[in-house]
Design an enzyme around this catalytic site. Sequence first.
Site, PDB file in Angstrom:
ATOM      1  N   LYS A  11     -10.495  37.806  -0.554  1.00  0.00           N
ATOM      2  CA  LYS A  11     -11.957  37.735  -0.420  1.00  0.00           C
ATOM      3  C   LYS A  11     -12.355  36.318   0.025  1.00  0.00           C
ATOM      4  O   LYS A  11     -11.614  35.689   0.781  1.00  0.00           O
ATOM      5  CB  LYS A  11     -12.647  38.207  -1.699  1.00  0.00           C
ATOM      6  CG  LYS A  11     -12.192  39.618  -2.100  1.00  0.00           C
ATOM      7  CD  LYS A  11     -13.014  40.251  -3.168  1.00  0.00           C
ATOM      8  CE  LYS A  11     -12.487  41.651  -3.454  1.00  0.00           C
ATOM      9  NZ  LYS A  11     -13.295  42.349  -4.470  1.00  0.00           N
ATOM     10  N   HIS A  50     -14.196  47.901   3.675  1.00  0.00           N
ATOM     11  CA  HIS A  50     -14.230  47.533   2.257  1.00  0.00           C
ATOM     12  C   HIS A  50     -15.633  47.769   1.704  1.00  0.00           C
ATOM     13  O   HIS A  50     -16.629  47.586   2.405  1.00  0.00           O
ATOM     14  CB  HIS A  50     -13.822  46.071   2.071  1.00  0.00           C
ATOM     15  CG  HIS A  50     -13.585  45.703   0.640  1.00  0.00           C
ATOM     16  ND1 HIS A  50     -14.609  45.409  -0.231  1.00  0.00           N
ATOM     17  CD2 HIS A  50     -12.438  45.616  -0.085  1.00  0.00           C
ATOM     18  CE1 HIS A  50     -14.100  45.148  -1.426  1.00  0.00           C
ATOM     19  NE2 HIS A  50     -12.786  45.264  -1.362  1.00  0.00           N
ATOM     20  N   GLU A 102     -10.762  52.889  -3.334  1.00  0.00           N
ATOM     21  CA  GLU A 102     -11.320  51.892  -4.247  1.00  0.00           C
ATOM     22  C   GLU A 102     -12.610  52.430  -4.847  1.00  0.00           C
ATOM     23  O   GLU A 102     -13.642  52.441  -4.181  1.00  0.00           O
ATOM     24  CB  GLU A 102     -11.551  50.563  -3.524  1.00  0.00           C
ATOM     25  CG  GLU A 102     -12.056  50.661  -2.078  1.00  0.00           C
ATOM     26  CD  GLU A 102     -12.727  49.384  -1.614  1.00  0.00           C
ATOM     27  OE1 GLU A 102     -12.289  48.313  -2.025  1.00  0.00           O
ATOM     28  OE2 GLU A 102     -13.712  49.480  -0.861  1.00  0.00           O
ATOM     29  N   SER A 162      -9.662  46.577  -9.868  1.00  0.00           N
ATOM     30  CA  SER A 162      -9.261  45.904 -11.114  1.00  0.00           C
ATOM     31  C   SER A 162      -7.820  46.216 -11.516  1.00  0.00           C
ATOM     32  O   SER A 162      -7.521  46.446 -12.686  1.00  0.00           O
ATOM     33  CB  SER A 162     -10.232  46.245 -12.254  1.00  0.00           C
ATOM     34  OG  SER A 162     -11.536  45.766 -11.954  1.00  0.00           O
TER      35      SER A 162
END
Length: 248
Positions: free
Chosen positions: A11, A92, A164, A209
Amino acid sequence: MRKKLVAGNWKMHGSLAENAALLAALKPALQGIEAAVCVPFPYLAQVQTALAGSSLAWGAQNVSEHGKGAFTGEVSASMLLDFGCKYVIVGHSERRSLYGESDALVAAKYMAAQAAGLTPILCVGESLAERESGVTEQVVARQLDAVVAAAGIASLARAVVAYEPVWAIGTGKTASPEQAQAVHAFIRGKLADLDAAVAAGLIIQYGGSVKAANAAELMAQPDIDGGLIGGASLLADEFVAICRAAAK
Protein backbone atom coordinates in the site's frame (compact mmCIF):
# COMPACT_ATOMS: atom_id res chain seq x y z
CA MET A 1 -1.99 -29.49 -8.42
CA ARG A 2 -2.25 -25.71 -8.16
CA LYS A 3 0.68 -23.86 -6.69
CA LYS A 4 0.09 -21.27 -4.00
CA LEU A 5 1.16 -17.65 -4.30
CA VAL A 6 1.52 -15.13 -1.49
CA ALA A 7 1.81 -11.49 -2.57
CA GLY A 8 2.48 -8.58 -0.23
CA ASN A 9 0.65 -5.33 -0.88
CA TRP A 10 2.71 -2.60 0.77
CA LYS A 11 0.00 0.00 0.00
CA MET A 12 1.29 3.56 0.61
CA HIS A 13 4.03 2.57 3.02
CA GLY A 14 7.79 2.41 2.95
CA SER A 15 10.95 4.46 2.56
CA LEU A 16 14.26 3.67 0.92
CA ALA A 17 15.77 2.71 4.28
CA GLU A 18 12.77 0.71 5.53
CA ASN A 19 12.45 -1.12 2.22
CA ALA A 20 16.14 -2.04 2.18
CA ALA A 21 15.89 -3.58 5.64
CA LEU A 22 12.69 -5.47 4.83
CA LEU A 23 13.95 -6.85 1.52
CA ALA A 24 17.27 -7.87 3.08
CA ALA A 25 15.33 -9.93 5.63
CA LEU A 26 12.89 -11.45 3.13
CA LYS A 27 15.34 -12.45 0.41
CA PRO A 28 17.25 -15.22 2.24
CA ALA A 29 14.25 -16.36 4.29
CA LEU A 30 12.08 -16.94 1.21
CA GLN A 31 14.68 -18.45 -1.12
CA GLY A 32 12.93 -21.09 -3.21
CA ILE A 33 9.45 -20.04 -2.07
CA GLU A 34 7.13 -18.46 -4.64
CA ALA A 35 6.10 -15.05 -3.34
CA ALA A 36 5.87 -11.45 -4.49
CA VAL A 37 5.78 -7.89 -3.19
CA CYS A 38 3.64 -5.18 -4.80
CA VAL A 39 5.23 -1.84 -3.97
CA PRO A 40 4.60 1.89 -4.52
CA PHE A 41 5.73 3.09 -7.96
CA PRO A 42 8.74 5.14 -6.77
CA TYR A 43 10.35 2.08 -5.20
CA LEU A 44 10.18 -0.24 -8.21
CA ALA A 45 13.78 0.51 -9.22
CA GLN A 46 15.01 -0.20 -5.69
CA VAL A 47 13.12 -3.48 -5.53
CA GLN A 48 14.27 -4.50 -9.02
CA THR A 49 17.89 -4.10 -7.94
CA ALA A 50 17.46 -5.64 -4.49
CA LEU A 51 15.59 -8.75 -5.63
CA ALA A 52 17.50 -9.50 -8.84
CA GLY A 53 18.32 -13.19 -8.95
CA SER A 54 16.02 -14.11 -6.03
CA SER A 55 12.87 -16.23 -6.04
CA LEU A 56 10.84 -13.21 -4.92
CA ALA A 57 8.91 -11.52 -7.70
CA TRP A 58 7.62 -7.97 -7.56
CA GLY A 59 4.86 -5.85 -8.97
CA ALA A 60 2.80 -2.69 -8.67
CA GLN A 61 -0.50 -1.81 -7.02
CA ASN A 62 -2.23 -0.06 -9.91
CA VAL A 63 -1.82 0.59 -13.64
CA SER A 64 -3.33 2.86 -16.28
CA GLU A 65 -5.83 1.44 -18.72
CA HIS A 66 -4.00 3.44 -21.42
CA GLY A 67 -0.86 2.34 -23.25
CA LYS A 68 0.67 5.82 -23.44
CA GLY A 69 -0.29 9.41 -24.08
CA ALA A 70 -1.34 12.66 -22.43
CA PHE A 71 -2.49 11.14 -19.13
CA THR A 72 -0.72 13.19 -16.48
CA GLY A 73 0.15 11.22 -13.37
CA GLU A 74 -0.60 7.81 -14.88
CA VAL A 75 1.76 4.83 -15.20
CA SER A 76 1.42 2.35 -18.07
CA ALA A 77 1.83 -1.41 -18.03
CA SER A 78 4.85 -1.22 -20.35
CA MET A 79 6.56 1.11 -17.86
CA LEU A 80 5.99 -1.44 -15.11
CA LEU A 81 7.49 -4.10 -17.35
CA ASP A 82 10.60 -1.91 -17.76
CA PHE A 83 11.14 -2.25 -14.01
CA GLY A 84 10.89 -6.02 -14.07
CA CYS A 85 7.37 -6.28 -12.68
CA LYS A 86 5.65 -9.63 -12.99
CA TYR A 87 2.39 -8.70 -11.25
CA VAL A 88 0.06 -5.74 -10.91
CA ILE A 89 -2.94 -5.47 -8.61
CA VAL A 90 -6.15 -4.32 -10.32
CA GLY A 91 -9.52 -3.60 -8.74
CA HIS A 92 -8.37 -3.46 -5.13
CA SER A 93 -11.28 -2.46 -2.92
CA GLU A 94 -9.49 0.75 -1.92
CA ARG A 95 -9.26 1.73 -5.60
CA ARG A 96 -12.91 0.86 -6.15
CA SER A 97 -14.23 2.64 -3.05
CA LEU A 98 -11.88 5.61 -2.58
CA TYR A 99 -11.21 6.42 -6.24
CA GLY A 100 -14.46 5.32 -7.83
CA GLU A 101 -13.02 2.65 -10.10
CA SER A 102 -15.88 0.88 -11.86
CA ASP A 103 -16.03 -2.76 -12.93
CA ALA A 104 -15.54 -1.58 -16.52
CA LEU A 105 -12.42 0.43 -15.65
CA VAL A 106 -10.98 -2.50 -13.69
CA ALA A 107 -11.57 -4.74 -16.72
CA ALA A 108 -9.77 -2.22 -18.96
CA LYS A 109 -6.79 -2.11 -16.58
CA TYR A 110 -6.75 -5.91 -16.45
CA MET A 111 -6.58 -6.08 -20.24
CA ALA A 112 -3.88 -3.40 -20.43
CA ALA A 113 -1.77 -5.36 -17.96
CA GLN A 114 -2.12 -8.60 -19.90
CA ALA A 115 -1.46 -6.91 -23.24
CA ALA A 116 1.93 -5.81 -21.89
CA GLY A 117 2.75 -9.26 -20.53
CA LEU A 118 2.01 -8.62 -16.86
CA THR A 119 -0.02 -10.96 -14.66
CA PRO A 120 -2.94 -9.04 -13.14
CA ILE A 121 -4.02 -9.86 -9.60
CA LEU A 122 -7.75 -9.19 -9.95
CA CYS A 123 -9.40 -8.28 -6.64
CA VAL A 124 -13.04 -9.04 -5.95
CA GLY A 125 -15.06 -8.87 -2.76
CA GLU A 126 -18.06 -7.55 -0.88
CA SER A 127 -18.61 -4.89 1.77
CA LEU A 128 -20.01 -5.63 5.22
CA ALA A 129 -23.43 -4.28 4.19
CA GLU A 130 -23.43 -6.55 1.13
CA ARG A 131 -22.46 -9.60 3.19
CA GLU A 132 -25.14 -8.85 5.77
CA SER A 133 -27.68 -8.41 2.95
CA GLY A 134 -26.79 -11.86 1.63
CA VAL A 135 -25.56 -10.65 -1.76
CA THR A 136 -21.89 -11.68 -1.52
CA GLU A 137 -22.14 -14.08 -4.46
CA GLN A 138 -23.98 -11.57 -6.65
CA VAL A 139 -21.36 -8.88 -5.99
CA VAL A 140 -18.41 -11.17 -6.68
CA ALA A 141 -20.13 -12.57 -9.78
CA ARG A 142 -20.71 -9.05 -11.13
CA GLN A 143 -17.06 -8.13 -10.64
CA LEU A 144 -15.87 -11.31 -12.36
CA ASP A 145 -18.42 -11.04 -15.17
CA ALA A 146 -17.13 -7.60 -16.16
CA VAL A 147 -13.65 -9.01 -16.76
CA VAL A 148 -14.81 -12.20 -18.46
CA ALA A 149 -17.11 -10.21 -20.77
CA ALA A 150 -14.29 -7.87 -21.76
CA ALA A 151 -11.29 -10.20 -21.88
CA GLY A 152 -12.74 -13.71 -22.17
CA ILE A 153 -12.58 -16.67 -19.81
CA ALA A 154 -9.31 -17.91 -21.35
CA SER A 155 -7.58 -14.74 -20.12
CA LEU A 156 -7.86 -16.04 -16.56
CA ALA A 157 -5.24 -18.66 -17.39
CA ARG A 158 -2.81 -15.68 -17.28
CA ALA A 159 -4.20 -14.02 -14.17
CA VAL A 160 -4.58 -14.41 -10.42
CA VAL A 161 -7.84 -13.68 -8.58
CA ALA A 162 -7.81 -12.37 -5.01
CA TYR A 163 -10.96 -12.57 -2.91
CA GLU A 164 -10.91 -9.81 -0.34
CA PRO A 165 -13.96 -9.33 1.86
CA VAL A 166 -13.83 -5.56 2.22
CA TRP A 167 -15.05 -5.74 5.81
CA ALA A 168 -11.95 -7.77 6.75
CA ILE A 169 -9.29 -5.49 5.23
CA GLY A 170 -7.22 -3.72 7.84
CA THR A 171 -9.99 -4.13 10.41
CA GLY A 172 -8.53 -7.06 12.29
CA LYS A 173 -11.66 -9.01 11.35
CA THR A 174 -10.97 -12.07 9.27
CA ALA A 175 -13.44 -14.18 7.39
CA SER A 176 -13.43 -17.59 9.04
CA PRO A 177 -11.62 -20.25 6.99
CA GLU A 178 -15.05 -21.71 6.22
CA GLN A 179 -16.50 -18.34 5.12
CA ALA A 180 -13.50 -17.70 2.88
CA GLN A 181 -13.54 -21.21 1.43
CA ALA A 182 -17.24 -20.90 0.58
CA VAL A 183 -16.62 -17.82 -1.58
CA HIS A 184 -13.48 -19.30 -3.15
CA ALA A 185 -15.45 -22.42 -4.06
CA PHE A 186 -18.21 -20.24 -5.52
CA ILE A 187 -15.67 -18.35 -7.66
CA ARG A 188 -14.07 -21.54 -8.94
CA GLY A 189 -17.44 -23.16 -9.58
CA LYS A 190 -18.80 -20.16 -11.42
CA LEU A 191 -15.75 -20.02 -13.69
CA ALA A 192 -15.78 -23.80 -14.16
CA ASP A 193 -19.19 -23.46 -15.79
CA LEU A 194 -17.40 -21.47 -18.51
CA ASP A 195 -14.09 -23.37 -18.68
CA ALA A 196 -13.34 -26.21 -16.27
CA ALA A 197 -9.62 -26.34 -17.06
CA VAL A 198 -9.09 -22.61 -16.54
CA ALA A 199 -11.02 -22.72 -13.26
CA ALA A 200 -9.09 -25.75 -12.00
CA GLY A 201 -5.74 -24.07 -12.63
CA LEU A 202 -6.64 -20.59 -11.37
CA ILE A 203 -4.82 -19.28 -8.30
CA ILE A 204 -7.42 -17.70 -6.00
CA GLN A 205 -5.80 -15.81 -3.15
CA TYR A 206 -7.48 -14.72 0.07
CA GLY A 207 -6.93 -11.17 1.29
CA GLY A 208 -8.24 -9.68 4.51
CA SER A 209 -6.27 -9.43 7.75
CA VAL A 210 -4.16 -12.53 7.07
CA LYS A 211 -1.41 -12.94 9.65
CA ALA A 212 0.98 -15.63 10.83
CA ALA A 213 -1.49 -16.76 13.48
CA ASN A 214 -4.31 -17.61 11.04
CA ALA A 215 -2.40 -18.34 7.83
CA ALA A 216 -2.06 -22.11 8.19
CA GLU A 217 -5.79 -22.63 8.77
CA LEU A 218 -6.72 -20.43 5.80
CA MET A 219 -4.15 -22.02 3.47
CA ALA A 220 -5.40 -25.51 4.36
CA GLN A 221 -8.74 -24.82 2.65
CA PRO A 222 -9.04 -26.63 -0.70
CA ASP A 223 -9.77 -23.56 -2.84
CA ILE A 224 -7.51 -21.01 -1.10
CA ASP A 225 -4.30 -20.77 -3.11
CA GLY A 226 -2.27 -18.25 -1.14
CA GLY A 227 -2.90 -14.73 0.00
CA LEU A 228 -2.80 -11.04 -0.83
CA ILE A 229 -1.28 -9.63 2.34
CA GLY A 230 -1.53 -6.02 3.48
CA GLY A 231 -0.18 -4.85 6.83
CA ALA A 232 1.55 -8.13 7.69
CA SER A 233 3.67 -7.87 4.51
CA LEU A 234 5.53 -4.93 6.08
CA LEU A 235 6.75 -7.14 8.93
CA ALA A 236 9.43 -9.58 7.79
CA ASP A 237 8.73 -12.29 10.37
CA GLU A 238 4.97 -12.19 9.74
CA PHE A 239 5.27 -12.24 5.96
CA VAL A 240 7.82 -15.07 6.00
CA ALA A 241 5.60 -17.13 8.30
CA ILE A 242 2.60 -16.62 6.00
CA CYS A 243 4.63 -17.57 2.92
CA ARG A 244 5.93 -20.69 4.62
CA ALA A 245 2.42 -21.68 5.71
CA ALA A 246 1.29 -21.44 2.09
CA ALA A 247 4.29 -23.42 0.83
CA LYS A 248 3.62 -26.44 3.08
